[in-house]
Design a protein around this motif. Structure first.
Motif, PDB file in Angstrom:
ATOM      1  N   TYR A   1       3.627  -7.109  -1.211  1.00 28.09           N
ATOM      2  CA  TYR A   1       3.483  -7.544  -2.594  1.00 28.09           C
ATOM      3  C   TYR A   1       2.604  -6.535  -3.328  1.00 28.09           C
ATOM      4  O   TYR A   1       1.891  -5.749  -2.702  1.00 28.09           O
ATOM      5  CB  TYR A   1       2.820  -8.929  -2.681  1.00 28.09           C
ATOM      6  CG  TYR A   1       3.394  -9.960  -1.736  1.00 28.09           C
ATOM      7  CD1 TYR A   1       4.615 -10.564  -1.999  1.00 28.09           C
ATOM      8  CD2 TYR A   1       2.702 -10.337  -0.573  1.00 28.09           C
ATOM      9  CE1 TYR A   1       5.138 -11.518  -1.130  1.00 28.09           C
ATOM     10  CE2 TYR A   1       3.221 -11.285   0.287  1.00 28.09           C
ATOM     11  CZ  TYR A   1       4.443 -11.872   0.008  1.00 28.09           C
ATOM     12  OH  TYR A   1       4.961 -12.801   0.863  1.00 28.09           O
TER      13      TYR A   1
ATOM     14  N   THR B   1       1.242  -5.272   2.631  1.00 24.58           N
ATOM     15  CA  THR B   1       0.767  -5.105   1.260  1.00 24.58           C
ATOM     16  C   THR B   1      -0.324  -4.042   1.183  1.00 24.58           C
ATOM     17  O   THR B   1      -0.372  -3.245   0.232  1.00 24.58           O
ATOM     18  CB  THR B   1       0.241  -6.444   0.725  1.00 24.58           C
ATOM     19  OG1 THR B   1       1.338  -7.368   0.640  1.00 24.58           O
ATOM     20  CG2 THR B   1      -0.387  -6.294  -0.652  1.00 24.58           C
TER      21      THR B   1
ATOM     22  N   GLU C   1      11.865 -11.490  -1.741  1.00 21.01           N
ATOM     23  CA  GLU C   1      10.718 -11.415  -2.652  1.00 21.01           C
ATOM     24  C   GLU C   1       9.551 -12.253  -2.155  1.00 21.01           C
ATOM     25  O   GLU C   1       8.414 -12.051  -2.570  1.00 21.01           O
ATOM     26  CB  GLU C   1      11.135 -11.862  -4.054  1.00 21.01           C
ATOM     27  CG  GLU C   1      12.180 -10.964  -4.715  1.00 21.01           C
ATOM     28  CD  GLU C   1      11.725  -9.518  -4.822  1.00 21.01           C
ATOM     29  OE1 GLU C   1      10.545  -9.291  -5.139  1.00 21.01           O
ATOM     30  OE2 GLU C   1      12.541  -8.626  -4.565  1.00 21.01           O
TER      31      GLU C   1
ATOM     32  N   PRO D   1       6.250  -9.941   2.446  1.00 23.07           N
ATOM     33  CA  PRO D   1       5.513  -8.728   2.090  1.00 23.07           C
ATOM     34  C   PRO D   1       6.436  -7.510   2.160  1.00 23.07           C
ATOM     35  O   PRO D   1       7.485  -7.553   2.793  1.00 23.07           O
ATOM     36  CB  PRO D   1       4.405  -8.681   3.152  1.00 23.07           C
ATOM     37  CG  PRO D   1       4.922  -9.493   4.301  1.00 23.07           C
ATOM     38  CD  PRO D   1       5.779 -10.552   3.691  1.00 23.07           C
TER      39      PRO D   1
END
Length: 227
Positions: free
Chosen positions: A113, A212, A108, A111
């Protein structure tokens, strides 16, 4: 406070007469403080204080395993609604979303995100979309470079690892129903240096990651557009 009895008879008659007059004026039978029949309490005409409504029931929020089905092979019938009491996926965007990854613990912090402004409120009560990331095990990985990191297995010092290419499958579900909204695949494109951790307690086995920006480009029509 009670009235003071006088010691002179003449004054007593005057006082008695005065009391009789005041009783006739007030409708009472003695002191002016007494209340006649039917008089209500001073507070009886007021409504009771309003009661504070009970807090709303806590909404059900299911785990990532329940809402994504990270088992192999994926079975759509196993997917459950993330927020059964939540809002429907509809109307103008943004539609708040959460992202779950089928990866090792700690992923988590890597990336991709979700962009700022796409996340739900702190208690997730307004979540409309669930985005699940799966490893594409059918993708033929190849070595794209090497990287070094600090740590590795206990007491082994610095490590070097081959970085492998990777592809990921994304499935987007409506949070309130568990119905699938979209599915797509993205290749990992991070460089070996971007992919390798700075340090780790375990021997690294690293695969390229999706950026991302690449994930946001694919999700933007679903998160920010009108449904």
């Amino acid at each position: 406070m009670g009235r003071v009895r006088r010691g002179v008879a003449g004054l007593v008659l005057v006082v008695v007469a005065g009391l009789a007059g005041s009783a006739a004026c007030s409708g009472g039978d003695g002191g002016g403080d007494a209340k006649g029949p039917g008089d209500a309490s001073p507070t009886s005409s007021h409504d009771p204080l309003p009661r504070t409504p009970p807090p709303p029931a806590r909404q059900t929020v299911r785990s990532s395993e329940e809402v994504c089905d990270f088992t192999e092979p994926f079975e759509a019938g196993k997917v459950k609604a993330y927020l059964p009491e939540g809002p429907a996926y509809g109307g103008p965007g943004p539609h708040p979303a959460v992202l779950f990854k089928d990866e090792v613990p700690g992923a988590e912090s890597e990336p991709p995100y979700l962009p700022d402004g796409w996340e739900p409120a702190y208690d997730n009560h307004d979540t409309q979309l669930v985005v699940c990331q799966y490893d594409d095990w059918e993708h033929p990985s190849r070595t794209v470079g090497t990287c070094t990191y600090l740590g590795g297995a206990n007491n082994t010092g610095d490590g070097e690892v081959d970085v492998q290419s990777a592809r990921y499958i994304y499935r987007v579900f409506e949070a309130a129903t568990g119905e699938q909204v979209a599915t797509f695949a993205l290749d990992g494109t991070t460089s070996p240096e971007e992919t390798c951790p700075d340090s780790t307690l375990y021997i690294a086995d690293d695969f390229q990651l999706v950026t991302t920006e690449a994930l946001a480009d694919k999700l933007r029509p679903y998160v920010t557009g009108r449904r």
